[in-house]
Structure formats: C-alpha cells, structure tokens
Design an enzyme around this catalytic site. Structure first.
Site, mmCIF file in Angstrom:
data_model
loop_
_atom_site.group_PDB
_atom_site.id
_atom_site.type_symbol
_atom_site.label_atom_id
_atom_site.label_comp_id
_atom_site.label_asym_id
_atom_site.label_seq_id
_atom_site.Cartn_x
_atom_site.Cartn_y
_atom_site.Cartn_z
ATOM 1 N N PHE A 250 37.073 -24.849 9.046
ATOM 2 C CA PHE A 250 36.760 -23.484 9.476
ATOM 3 C C PHE A 250 37.512 -22.454 8.635
ATOM 4 O O PHE A 250 37.894 -21.406 9.134
ATOM 5 C CB PHE A 250 37.069 -23.290 10.968
ATOM 6 C CG PHE A 250 36.610 -24.437 11.819
ATOM 7 C CD1 PHE A 250 35.250 -24.695 11.965
ATOM 8 C CD2 PHE A 250 37.515 -25.287 12.431
ATOM 9 C CE1 PHE A 250 34.817 -25.776 12.730
ATOM 10 C CE2 PHE A 250 37.082 -26.365 13.188
ATOM 11 C CZ PHE A 250 35.734 -26.612 13.343
ATOM 12 N N ILE A 473 33.422 -31.702 6.267
ATOM 13 C CA ILE A 473 34.438 -31.275 7.237
ATOM 14 C C ILE A 473 33.835 -31.237 8.647
ATOM 15 O O ILE A 473 34.318 -30.534 9.522
ATOM 16 C CB ILE A 473 35.037 -29.917 6.843
ATOM 17 C CG1 ILE A 473 33.977 -28.809 6.854
ATOM 18 C CG2 ILE A 473 35.665 -30.002 5.457
ATOM 19 C CD1 ILE A 473 34.560 -27.395 6.635
ATOM 20 N N ALA A 517 26.188 -26.949 1.357
ATOM 21 C CA ALA A 517 24.945 -27.730 1.342
ATOM 22 C C ALA A 517 24.080 -27.315 0.166
ATOM 23 O O ALA A 517 23.530 -28.154 -0.554
ATOM 24 C CB ALA A 517 24.192 -27.545 2.656
ATOM 25 N N ARG A 620 15.094 -23.773 4.154
ATOM 26 C CA ARG A 620 14.754 -25.124 4.586
ATOM 27 C C ARG A 620 15.943 -25.731 5.329
ATOM 28 O O ARG A 620 17.083 -25.633 4.875
ATOM 29 C CB ARG A 620 14.423 -25.993 3.374
ATOM 30 C CG ARG A 620 13.968 -27.403 3.743
ATOM 31 C CD ARG A 620 13.901 -28.314 2.526
ATOM 32 N NE ARG A 620 13.067 -27.781 1.452
ATOM 33 C CZ ARG A 620 11.743 -27.889 1.394
ATOM 34 N NH1 ARG A 620 11.101 -28.527 2.339
ATOM 35 N NH2 ARG A 620 11.065 -27.360 0.397
ATOM 36 N N GLU A 697 27.962 -20.896 9.129
ATOM 37 C CA GLU A 697 28.658 -19.740 9.689
ATOM 38 C C GLU A 697 27.744 -18.777 10.433
ATOM 39 O O GLU A 697 28.210 -17.963 11.231
ATOM 40 C CB GLU A 697 29.387 -18.986 8.563
ATOM 41 C CG GLU A 697 30.448 -19.835 7.900
ATOM 42 C CD GLU A 697 31.012 -19.194 6.643
ATOM 43 O OE1 GLU A 697 32.244 -19.125 6.512
ATOM 44 O OE2 GLU A 697 30.233 -18.768 5.783
#
Ligand code: FES
Ligand code: FES
Lengths: 736, 168
Positions: A250, A473, A517, A620, A697
């Site tokens: 985070f 994570i 990602a 996507r 987020e």
C-alpha cells in the site's frame, strides 16, 4: 547462455494507440476469467515464504532503537554496557542509518543523518544478539545521549512553503463564483493515515564475500537495489534482493527502509546473517504516513448545475528536505468541467515521520474531499447527485484541452446507480434507533505506464516460464501474468510458471501507482507476441493467422504441437515495454462510482456502513476475481478513512499517540458489509497493448465521500473533518 | 528452558529462553513460519493457532506454558497439495490477497465454526441461550479479531459460509 537456447528481444514504446484488441481474438479463454491465484495454495497453507522466513543457519537478530525526541543530535550511547548483556553481539549506530525510508522510485539512498534526529520514533541504533528475546531486552537497555534541538511539533505554528510549480490558475474563479447561481466554499480536513500492511517491514541480510543477498518485503526491486547499494556504499551489482511474497505494501514498501539497511550493515560487520523486523509500533512510527490535509474547495455552477469554476487549495505536511508532497489535487483539473480554476498547494514543515505514498497518493484524499463538496453542490442546487456529476463530465481535459484516452464515468455512474437501486432510495428511513441514509461519489485515478522487462520462455515440453523482478503484494501479479502468457501462447494455466520478486530477473516497473499490471503485463505481452511471430514464421503464415490453444498451433492447413517448435531447445524472448507519446497525447484515467447506505445511531452517533457498491472502468479487466478483490480493498480503505483511521500526534512533543493496531483503527470484518463491485466494459487503446488500466487504487479514490454523504442524508450532519467519529456527529443529531 | 511442544501431532523438544512466545517458538525455533506475526500484541490475529482445538493468539502466550498441549498450526490443517475444505474455499473465493493474515484467518475460522457448533453466542447473537444462526453478521463478528489490511473480508465471509454449508 546454454547452447541451443534461442534468446532474442522485443520492444514496444507506446507511441501509438493499439486498438487491435489482441486479447479479444486469442482463444485460450484465460484472460479476464476469475482464475484462482496460482500462489493461493501456498498462501492458504502457510508455505509461501515472506521476508522473515527461510531463516538461514546462524542467523542473528537485530532490534532497532527509536529516538525519544523530535529533534536533536545523538552524541553517544551506552554501547559498552549493552554489549556485555547476555547474547548481545554488537550495537550499531551512526552514519549508515536512514532518517526515513526511500520514496517510491527514488533510486538512491534517502537521507542518512548520522545521529541527527528529526522525529520521535526514528530508528537510530541497532542491537544485534543471538536471539530475538535477547536483542529486544538489550534494545530497551540502550541509553542515548542526545543534545536536544528545536523541533516543530505543532502544525499550527509550522512554517508554510508555497512551491511555485504547484500553483495554477485559469480564467477568473472569483468572477465565476460571484456570477454563479450556486456555490460551495468550504474547508475539508482529512487525517494522516498509515498503510499498516499486515506483514511488518522485515529483512534478512546475508553476505557472501562482497555480495549481499537480502530477503525483504519491498514493492519495486529495481529501485530498491540501487537505494540499498547507495545506502551501503557498494555497487548495485553486488546487491541481490528476494521478495517472492510481500505481505501487503500500500505504498509503505515502495522504497528501501530502515530494516534492510540496518540488517545489511550489521551482517557485513558481524560476518553472519542478520534479521531485522520492525515492530508494529515501529511500522507506524518510522515508515511512511499519508499527510493530513486541509483542503479549501470552491465550486461555482449555473442554474442548471453546470459548473463554471473549481478552486482546490490544499495544505499538507512533510519533514524538512523531503520533496514529496501529497498530490491532493492531481485529478481535480480533469474530473469536472468549469473553465475558471485555481489549484494551490502548500507544505508545512514538521518533525513527524516522513510523509509518502499511501494507497492512491493524491486522489484518495483529494477526490474524497471534492466529492463531499460536490454533494454539497447537489444539495444547494437541488439536483440529484448522480445527475449533477453527469452534467459536469467534460468533453476534454479542461486544464489543457487534451482528449481523454477513454472515458467511462457516465457509464459507471449509471451502472452503479442501477445496481445499488439509487432511484428507489427512501428518504427519512429509520431502523430502530438507526437513521438510514444514502450517499454516492465519483472515483477517478490517473493511469500510468512504466518501463518494464520480462523474459518468457517456451520450454521444450511446451510449457511456459515467465520471469521478471516484478512483485506480487497481494495484487494478483502471479495470476495475471500467468493469464496473459497462457492466453497469448495458447498454453493452459497449469503449464505456465511465473517467477517474481528476484532482483536478478529482468527489471519491471514494480508495484505502485496502479501501474504494475499494465507495465509488467505489457512486457510479458510484448515477449509473447514475439514468440507468436516466431511460431508463425516457422509455420509460414502471418502471425495473425495463427491460432494457439491448449498447446497446439493451428493455421488454415496445418496443426503442430508447441514442442515441435522447440526441438532445438527452448525459445526465450525478453520483452520490453516503454511509455511513449500515448502517455502525454491523451489524458489517461480510470473512473468509477461509489454508492453507500449507512446507519447513524441516533443515540450514540456511531455510523455503520450497511451496504456499499462500486462500479469501475479500468480498461480490460485481466482477472475478474483479483481485480474485484483490489476494489474491495480500496473501498475498505475508504471506509477506514471515512470513519476510523486517524494518526494522532501530541502537539507538545510530536509523538504519535496511536502507534499500534489497537489504537489506529483499520476496519475489521464486522465494519465491512458484503461489498459489491461491477466492472464497466472498456478497452483503452492508449494505455498499452492489453487495453488494460490500473485497478489497485481506484477503489479508494473518493470512496469515503459516499459514506460521508450518506451520513448527511441520514441525519443532516455534514462532516467536513474526517474521520466521522461519534463526537463529530452527536452534537448535530436531530432530536428524536 | 526445556519444553515439549506437540505441534500438528508431532513432539518437538524446545530449549528456549523462557521469554519466548509460542509464536516465536514456532517461527524461529521449529521453522513453522506459516503462523505470522503482525503486531506481537494480540491486536491483529495473524498469529492465531489452535490449542487443544481452541483458537488463541500465539503472540500472547509463552511457549513454556504449553508443555503437553495439542497445538495445531496452519501447517497441520493441510499442505499445498492437500488443502482442507476451509483452505480450498479461501482460494476459491479469493479470501486473501497478500496472504499474510491468511493462516491466522483460516485457523481462526476453523476453530470458530466449532465454537459456533457448540452453541457459543457472540456479540451480535439475539440470545445468549438459543443456538444462533450462521448469518453473515455472525461470521463477521466472530472473525473481527483477525485483521486483513488487504480487506478480503467479504470473500472471507463467503469462504467460511460455504465451508459451513458443506459441512452441514
Ligand atoms: S501477532 Fe498476535 S495478534 Fe497480532
Ligand atoms: S490478505 Fe493481506 S492482510 Fe489479509
């Protein structure tokens, strides 16, 4: 390099949008599915090894010693006496210790203050002993000699900086406000927050000659290697970091931190492996905090609720000489229309632990305050809050005229309203002594891409190996990289192995800023596309005429099992993705909408979230299950921000009063109802060749506002100072 | 100090500092690192293990107090190739993200269902004596001693509910 191994490279710089939608054409059927995490069985059985696990033989344990004052210089300590204690190997202090962890992507060591103290809780010494119990006891016995120095511990008297490059203005906001049919002009406050990942920061350092291996818990290994090397004064090639599993980050594990540097330093001096784990109190006192904010927001709208002006002026705090400042208003310029705007930012310098990134720096608190203000605008104008937002969606980024890469806020608002039953909400509803209310808010977060490398190997048996120093994570990296590679090359998930969290592997952007990602996935995509081309070449067809599924390559007139292509050894491609013109040619952002139902207790003023829904558009969706989980996590952070989370400092000496999980209240299971999440269909060609955007987020960016707005709907109390604890609600409750 | 710890059915002879918590004994002496340390103060539940079938925070208990007790840790519930129903349902429902709180959640949930079966009321039960119904609120309340900062809570509830339904 082994003989017979065929290694090549492929690179893509995102200068052009990619609307080929390759992942819609591939047929393996892995992408987007809610595939279980491949790392799941290890995690649920306790076999996944986090930083303080895989303990080497002969390992010693170090415990850090905290500074007891907010300002001063250490002139000495009773090292001689402490060294004599049972099991103690040595006591370290001085030059090597960090003042604070490195900021995300710093790529160099943070300040090493050589005994100068800047805040209470700053780790200033390390006691190493054979066992944890001995080291903990000995650390308590350390007596520091300190020459006190002035420290600023009260924000009310702190100096304010107003950096020129953080102020901007367009048109005439004052005129817009005076001409407006409806205005809002209010000040909002959000509290300081702690990431408080469940795995405390931990490191085990082991030297072999001049080479360091460090097991740690970090988010961005390629930067962390350089930060650690710089702090230790060694070459980066001699530093190897392993972080295969990271127990949450985070933002708090973006940069190298105290434990790594202290453990590595001690291990070098002692010639033995040394482990250092921060205590929970040290995590709260010495890793990054999100700054508290004071946000003065002005909104102007015409009689139809169309906005003509926005002002967003924020004040945050930071240690001296740290350049990071919570970017509170970074999404304000493009979320709503309004040609007259003023953005301001001020920084107060204070002797508190360093302010840095905590999940969604900027939007988490900035959009939350803006969305409370929008609710106030809806209230004064009498326009439905959803409708008000829809009327104010801009055609282009109003601050610079750029087009949006893709914009699905309206769709998210509609989808969320429908799913939640917004139109059917009942005014003035009660349930026993609970006053029921409904609120909503928009979500937005900037979208980014970072340079990333990954190696993909097609093995002789037709299986795949994906390797990158990217971290997982909790975000689902193991899952999505498996899916991208398997989808592109037509290989079932159980035949794909993903290796992560080892700094000797090709360097990824790391986990942070919701870019993980897109960036690491993008590099895997690029490598896989190159592998597809090789296969197509061998089969004598164009790559787009190739179908890969379940380990078999098919063209119009031929079929071949994947191992046929690796008869002379495995094929390896290192793929690279770089950000390019698409990052600047278009405004790229994710959007969403939150809807909440709360109950406010008419006797105690306590707020409980009864229902909460989020609809999100983030391009996507690579894995429907892990993406949803990311949103659940973000929304829950939003619940915490709205209702319970607050770093409390004592103005007199600057110490953090609530430095543990009993006093810093993160949401627990019963605080969180069965949240629901929808994804809005979207492909963003400007983002990357997967048309996917960041999702880690978005779920927090504005979430808290839906709850605050629901409280107002429930009981008429407008909370502008978060969290909305009972003391702020009770005085305004209606008589029952 | 010598203690015999019976962990997952196996006896271990431990010679450790009397100040050693059960949690640190498991992690640092027996190399059973599935049990996690999140706070060391009984505030987070990451260290939950079962002692004679009941869940406890192993950070709040000294190892030397457990001579002769039957200790069950996450490693004893199932390994990665042979997961318990609860573990499988955590995977299926994504009842975790980073996975750090997860062994504690699973040990806690496993023992919690037994407490529930035995008719123990909770803070949200309507009655102290009537057998409660396993509502989402009952599950959430009984699992509120296990913090998940990744906030997999809704999925944790789904995983536990499904496990309980399969059992009954
Ligand atoms: S480590 Fe035992 S409760 Fe947190
Ligand atoms: S899975 Fe990360 S804390 Fe629960």
């Amino acid at each position: 390099m082994t003989d017979g191994i065929n290694i090549s490279t492929a690179e893509l710089t995102m200068n052009e949008p990619d609307d080929r939608n390759r992942l819609d054409v591939t047929v393996q059927g892995l992408i987007h599915t809610g595939m279980d995490r491949p790392d799941g069985p290890l995690k649920v059985s306790g076999r996944a090894t986090y930083a303080h696990e895989d303990q080497p033989a002969g390992m010693m344990t170090g415990v850090l010693v905290r500074a007891p004052v907010a300002g001063g210089q250490i002139t000495g300590l009773n090292a001689e006496a402490v060294r004599k204690l049972d099991g103690v190997r040595d006591v370290f202090h001085g030059k090597t210790f960090l003042r604070n962890p490195a900021q995300g992507t710093a790529n160099e060591a943070p300040v090493q203050p050589d005994g100068k103290i800047s805040y209470i809780g700053q780790p200033v010494a390390l006691v190493v002993a054979d066992t944890f119990e001995q080291a903990r006891h000995a650390a308590h016995m350390i007596e520091l000699q300190i020459t006190p120095e002035d420290a600023v511990t009260d924000l009310d008297v702190a100096e304010i900086e107003t950096p020129k490059d953080k102020q901007s203005s367009q048109g005439d906001l004052d005129a817009a406000l005076s001409d407006a049919a409806y205005t809002v002009d209010e000040t909002y406050r959000t509290s300081g927050h702690s990431s408080s990942a469940m795995e405390p920061h931990a490191a085990i350092a082991q030297w072999d000659g001049g080479k360091l291996t460090l097991r740690g818990s970090y988010q961005m290994l390629k930067y962390n290697v350089n930060e650690l090397a710089d702090a230790l004064g060694v070459d980066a090639e001699n530093v190897h970091i392993l972080a295969p599993y990271v127990g949450g980050g985070f933002g708090s594990k973006l940069g190298i931190s105290h434990e790594a540097v202290a453990a590595a330093h001690a291990a070098r001096e002692l010639g033995a492996p040394v482990a250092v784990v921060l205590s929970r109190q040290q995590v709260l006192e010495a890793t990054m905090r999100r700054s508290e904010t004071v946000q003065h927001i002005k909104l102007a709208a015409d009689a139809d609720g169309r906005m003509t002006g926005i002002g967003h002026d924020s004040t945050v705090s930071q240690l001296l000489d740290e350049s990071f400042a919570e970017p509170v208003s970074q999404a304000t310029p493009f979320l709503y229309r309004g040609e007259n705007r003023e953005i301001g930012m001020h920084i107060k310098r204070i002797n508190r632990m360093c302010a840095g990134s905590v999940r969604a720096p900027g939007e988490a608190v900035g959009i939350t305050a803006l969305e409370i203000a929008m609710d106030e605008l809806a209230d004064v104008s009498g326009i439905d809050p959803v409708e008000l937002r829809k009327r104010n969606i801009p055609e282009v980024d109003p601050s610079d005229g750029r087009e949006f890469s893709s914009h699905k806020l309206a769709e998210a608002l509609d989808d969320g309203a429908k799913t939640f039953g917004w139109a059917d909400r009942e005014a003035g509803k009660t349930d026993g002594e609970w006053l029921i209310g409904y609120g909503m808010s928009s979500a937005t977060r900037v979208n980014m891409l970072g340079e990333s490398h990954a190696r993909v190997t097609l093995n002789e048996d037709g299986s795949l190996l994906v390797e990158t120093d990217m971290t997982d994570i909790g975000t689902g990296t193991y899952a999505i990289l498996t899916q991208i590679a398997g989808e592109m090359l037509g290989v079932p998930a159980d035949r794909v192995t993903v290796r992560l969290g080892d700094s000797s592997l090709p360097k990824a952007a790391g986990s942070g800023g919701s870019w993980g990602a897109a960036s690491s996935g993008g590099s895997v995509f690029v490598a896989c596309e190159a592998l597809r081309k090789k296969i197509a070449e061998t089969m004598g067809v164009e790559e787009r005429d190739l179908t890969l599924q379940d380990g078999v390559a098919t063209t119009n007139n031929r079929r071949a099992d994947l191992p046929e292509f690796t008869k002379n050894g495995p094929f390896t491609v290192e793929g690279t993705i770089n950000k390019g013109d698409t990052q600047t040619d278009r405004r790229q952002a994710t959007f969403g909408a939150f809807f909440a139902e709360v109950g406010v207790n008419s006797v105690t003023g306590e707020t409980r979230v009864r229902r909460m829904h989020g609809s999100f558009a983030a391009g996507r969706i690579l894995n429907a299950k892990t993406a949803r989980s990311q949103c659940l996590g973000g929304m829950t952070f939003g619940i915490g921000m709205a209702l319970t989370e607050e770093l409390m400092f004592d103005k007199r000496d600057g110490h953090l009063v609530n430095n543990d999980l009993a006093e810093y209240h993160v949401p627990v299971n019963l605080d969180v109802p069965q949240l629901t999440v929808n994804f809005v269909q979207e492909r963003d060609p400007w983002a990357n060749p997967m048309q996917a955007k960041g999702i880690g987020e978005l779920g927090i960016c504005g979430a808290g506002a839906s709850i605050i707005n629901a409280i107002y709907d429930a009981c008429g109390v407008r909370v502008r100072d978060l969290p909305a604890t009972m003391d702020k609600i009770l005085p305004g409750l209606p008589d029952m | 100090m010598r203690t015999t710890l019976t962990v997952n059915g196996k006896d271990h002879s431990l010679d450790a500092d009397p100040r050693t918590s059960l949690l640190d004994a498991l992690r640092n002496h027996l190399n059973l690192t599935g049990t996690k340390k999140g706070c060391d103060h009984g505030q987070c539940g990451a260290c939950t293990v079962m002692i004679n079938g009941r869940r406890i925070n192993s950070c709040l208990s000294l190892a030397c107090m457990h001579d002769g007790d039957e200790i069950t840790t996450i490693e004893g519930l199932g390994d990665e190739h042979n997961l318990s129903d609860m573990q499988q349902n955590f995977v299926k429902h994504d009842g975790f993200q980073c996975g750090y709180c997860t062994p504690g959640q699973i040990c806690s949930a496993t023992a919690m269902l037994e407490e529930f079966k035995a008719g123990w009321p909770s803070n949200v039960s309507g009655s102290l004596t009537a057998s409660p119904e396993l509502t989402d609120a009952e599950i959430s309340e009984r699992m509120s001693g296990n913090i998940c900062r990744c906030a997999a809570y809704p999925n944790i509830v789904d995983a536990i509910r499904e496990t309980a339904e399969e059992k009954s």
